[in-house]
Motif scaffolding. Structure first.
Motif, PDB file in Angstrom:
ATOM      1  N   THR A  95       0.829  -1.222   0.000  1.00  0.00           N
ATOM      2  CA  THR A  95       0.000   0.000   0.000  1.00  0.00           C
ATOM      3  C   THR A  95       0.854   1.259   0.000  1.00  0.00           C
ATOM      4  O   THR A  95       0.440   2.279  -0.563  1.00  0.00           O
ATOM      5  N   ALA A  96       2.042   1.207   0.617  1.00  0.00           N
ATOM      6  CA  ALA A  96       2.894   2.409   0.616  1.00  0.00           C
ATOM      7  C   ALA A  96       3.269   2.774  -0.823  1.00  0.00           C
ATOM      8  O   ALA A  96       3.150   3.938  -1.235  1.00  0.00           O
ATOM      9  N   GLY A  97       3.680   1.789  -1.588  1.00  0.00           N
ATOM     10  CA  GLY A  97       4.050   2.043  -2.993  1.00  0.00           C
ATOM     11  C   GLY A  97       2.854   2.538  -3.794  1.00  0.00           C
ATOM     12  O   GLY A  97       2.948   3.496  -4.573  1.00  0.00           O
ATOM     13  N   LEU A  98       1.688   1.871  -3.587  1.00  0.00           N
ATOM     14  CA  LEU A  98       0.496   2.260  -4.349  1.00  0.00           C
ATOM     15  C   LEU A  98       0.067   3.688  -4.008  1.00  0.00           C
ATOM     16  O   LEU A  98      -0.312   4.462  -4.894  1.00  0.00           O
ATOM     17  N   MET A  99       0.139   4.036  -2.728  1.00  0.00           N
ATOM     18  CA  MET A  99      -0.263   5.393  -2.321  1.00  0.00           C
ATOM     19  C   MET A  99       0.681   6.437  -2.931  1.00  0.00           C
ATOM     20  O   MET A  99       0.225   7.489  -3.420  1.00  0.00           O
ATOM     21  N   LEU A 101       2.280   6.184  -5.701  1.00  0.00           N
ATOM     22  CA  LEU A 101       1.940   6.281  -7.127  1.00  0.00           C
ATOM     23  C   LEU A 101       0.665   7.105  -7.333  1.00  0.00           C
ATOM     24  O   LEU A 101       0.597   7.960  -8.220  1.00  0.00           O
ATOM     25  N   ALA A 102      -0.336   6.855  -6.470  1.00  0.00           N
ATOM     26  CA  ALA A 102      -1.612   7.588  -6.603  1.00  0.00           C
ATOM     27  C   ALA A 102      -1.391   9.082  -6.349  1.00  0.00           C
ATOM     28  O   ALA A 102      -2.031   9.922  -6.987  1.00  0.00           O
ATOM     29  N   LEU A 103      -0.500   9.412  -5.423  1.00  0.00           N
ATOM     30  CA  LEU A 103      -0.201  10.824  -5.159  1.00  0.00           C
ATOM     31  C   LEU A 103       0.506  11.449  -6.352  1.00  0.00           C
ATOM     32  O   LEU A 103       0.137  12.547  -6.812  1.00  0.00           O
ATOM     33  N   GLN A 104       1.511  10.745  -6.863  1.00  0.00           N
ATOM     34  CA  GLN A 104       2.234  11.282  -8.034  1.00  0.00           C
ATOM     35  C   GLN A 104       1.272  11.529  -9.186  1.00  0.00           C
ATOM     36  O   GLN A 104       1.351  12.534  -9.894  1.00  0.00           O
ATOM     37  N   GLN A 105       0.302  10.598  -9.325  1.00  0.00           N
ATOM     38  CA  GLN A 105      -0.637  10.687 -10.447  1.00  0.00           C
ATOM     39  C   GLN A 105      -1.489  11.962 -10.389  1.00  0.00           C
ATOM     40  O   GLN A 105      -1.903  12.479 -11.417  1.00  0.00           O
ATOM     41  N   ILE A 106      -1.736  12.481  -9.184  1.00  0.00           N
ATOM     42  CA  ILE A 106      -2.524  13.730  -9.094  1.00  0.00           C
ATOM     43  C   ILE A 106      -1.621  14.944  -8.834  1.00  0.00           C
ATOM     44  O   ILE A 106      -2.055  15.973  -8.321  1.00  0.00           O
ATOM     45  N   ARG A 111       7.276   9.978  -2.211  1.00  0.00           N
ATOM     46  CA  ARG A 111       7.938   8.687  -2.351  1.00  0.00           C
ATOM     47  C   ARG A 111       7.580   7.829  -1.155  1.00  0.00           C
ATOM     48  O   ARG A 111       7.182   8.332  -0.108  1.00  0.00           O
ATOM     49  N   SER A 112       7.728   6.509  -1.321  1.00  0.00           N
ATOM     50  CA  SER A 112       7.380   5.602  -0.225  1.00  0.00           C
ATOM     51  C   SER A 112       8.625   5.219   0.567  1.00  0.00           C
ATOM     52  O   SER A 112       9.746   5.242   0.045  1.00  0.00           O
ATOM     53  N   TRP A 113       8.390   4.896   1.843  1.00  0.00           N
ATOM     54  CA  TRP A 113       9.446   4.446   2.738  1.00  0.00           C
ATOM     55  C   TRP A 113       8.979   3.199   3.466  1.00  0.00           C
ATOM     56  O   TRP A 113       7.862   3.183   3.987  1.00  0.00           O
TER      57      TRP A 113
END
Ligand code: ADP
Ligand code: ASP
Ligand code: MG
Length: 423
Positions: A95-99, A101-106, A111-113
């Protein structure tokens, strides 16, 4: 935990936003959460987003661990906690990676940690580790570069250099710990209810949302079963004076602020009812009534990691007594095995395990100054024909153990008896 404040005063105010499992259940929900993060980022905050695993994911991973550690058709009582951690921490990694990505998309730079990257350092208690410290230097630097952080909750790194998890519900604790370490203005816990209620709103329809609740009462409610916040997260918030808010990720209603007692105007004798469904009661019959016997019983249980809750010792007859304690239903087999193995050192006649019990508790700081609260509780239960098996009290709570089949009835009766639906 030691929280060294970030060295230089941060350029922008900071906010921690934590999203629980149902709030990141699928990509649509992750997008919805990301939009909330964007709103706060646009208001000028550096945001640290703490995420849980997608709803149901951690349970699935725990089941896989149990299956892999057992012979076919059996259920292992013990398994390697380090490998458990390696497996169950993976839900939050996703979920950290997906979140991020979703933030970058908007258009929100993020970045995730992972816990170990931040890093969040824990002690060696794999499976239920405690946070020792958080080094925010790298996060501080990245905030300075304009990046928001998405951090996998529930996990850190132990002294052995291996992934360690913080116990079920531990993302709340990650969130509060990062809020303290980063000097965040607030720690917002987004979940599937819009605040802390007088009892679980899924059990009692007329449960009432509290605008504010004191750290102390929240600590009791959480430790007595209200899983809306992990107990340890409330302890940390209280110690580091983190302003903690519980609110819904699905609507924009005001949530509940967990704060100092002095900030609360409304004060009832009882603030809430909490319960733990899956409890068990174990009685050792015919134990010698001599100095050291309690230590001989509870020492080996503690060493085996069995969490003992209530303890009652009965009146002694002919130098023999009965010792009763409660524990989680999941721990009963282990508890009985430990007591069998320690029989020589303890000396008991029989063990009786009652697996069908539950614990119900009332909590309120008003109890300090009002007499007769326990009596009102017992009378309300008696009026419904609910038999009480064990009682414990402290300054601001009373807990009773009852038959599990009466749990809903008891919680509703107490909620009514203390008029918790009314302001
Ligand atoms: P998350 O996945 O967001 O961490 P949890 O399932 O851990 O959410 O916690 C939220 C749940 O806590 C609610 O859905 C609710 O059923 C339960 N709950 C228990 N007691 C209370 C309470 N007093 N107030 C609010 N929610 C409660
Ligand atoms: N995913 C973990 C759990 O289900 C941690 C959390 O959600 O807080 O227990
Ligand atoms: Mg939770």
């Amino acid at each position: 935990m030691t929280a060294a404040p970030s060295p230089a005063a941060p350029a922008k105010p900071r906010l921690v936003m934590k999203f629980g499992g149902t709030s990141v259940r699928d990509i649509e929900r992750i997008r919805n959460a990301a939009a909330r993060v964007k709103r706060e980022a646009d208001r000028g905050y550096d945001v640290a987003v703490i995420v849980s695993a997608m709803a149901g994911e951690t349970n699935k991973l725990v089941d896989l661990v149990r299956e892999a550690a057992s012979a076919p058709g059996e259920r292992a009582a013990f398994y390697d906690a380090r490998e458990y951690d390696a497996v169950v921490a993976s839900g939050e990694q996703v979920t950290a990676g997906l979140m991020a990505l979703a933030l970058q998309q908007i258009g929100v730079p993020a970045r995730s940690w992972q816990g170990w990257q931040a890093p969040l350092i824990t002690n060696a208690a794999h499976g239920a580790a405690r946070i020792e410290s958080i080094d925010t230097a790298a996060l501080d630097r990245k905030f300075g570069e304009g990046l928001h952080a998405v951090i996998a909750g529930f996990q850190g790194v132990g002294p052995d250099g291996r992934i360690a998890t913080l116990g079920r519900g531990g993302s709340d604790t990650s969130a509060v710990a990062f809020a303290a370490a980063l000097g965040a203005e607030r720690c917002d816990i987004y979940t599937d209810v819009d605040g802390v209620y007088t009892t679980d709103p899924r059990m009692v329809e007329n449960a009432r949302k509290l605008d504010r609740i004191s750290y102390e009462e929240m600590l009791e409610l959480a430790s007595l079963g209200a899983k809306v916040l992990q107990t340890r997260s409330v302890e940390l918030a209280m110690r580091y004076k983190v302003r903690l808010q519980v609110l819904s990720s699905f609507d924009d209603l005001p949530g509940t602020l967990v704060c100092d007692e002095g900030e609360i105007m409304e004060s009832k004798v009882v603030s809430g009812v909490a319960f733990q469904r899956d409890e068990a009661k174990v009685t050792l019959l015919g134990v010698a009534d001599r100095p050291g016997v309690a230590a001989a019983i509870f020492g080996p249980l503690a060493e085996a990691g069995v969490n003992v809750d209530m303890i009652v010792q009965n009146i002694s007859e002919d130098g023999l007594t009965d010792m009763t304690f409660s524990t989680a239903e999941d721990d009963v087999d282990r508890a009985c095995a430990v007591l069998e193995a320690a029989k020589g050192g303890i000396g008991w006649r029989a063990i009786v395990a009652d697996r069908g019990v539950a614990k119900v508790s009332i909590v309120g700081i008003g109890m300090r100054s009002h007499a007769g609260v326990a009596q009102r509780m017992f009378a309300a239960l008696a009026a419904e024909g609910v038999n009480i098996k064990v009682i414990t009290t402290s300054e601001i709570k009373v807990s009773v153990l009852i038959d599990r089949k009466y749990l809903e009835l008891a919680v509703r009766a107490l909620h009514d008896a203390f008029e918790l639906h009314a302001v």
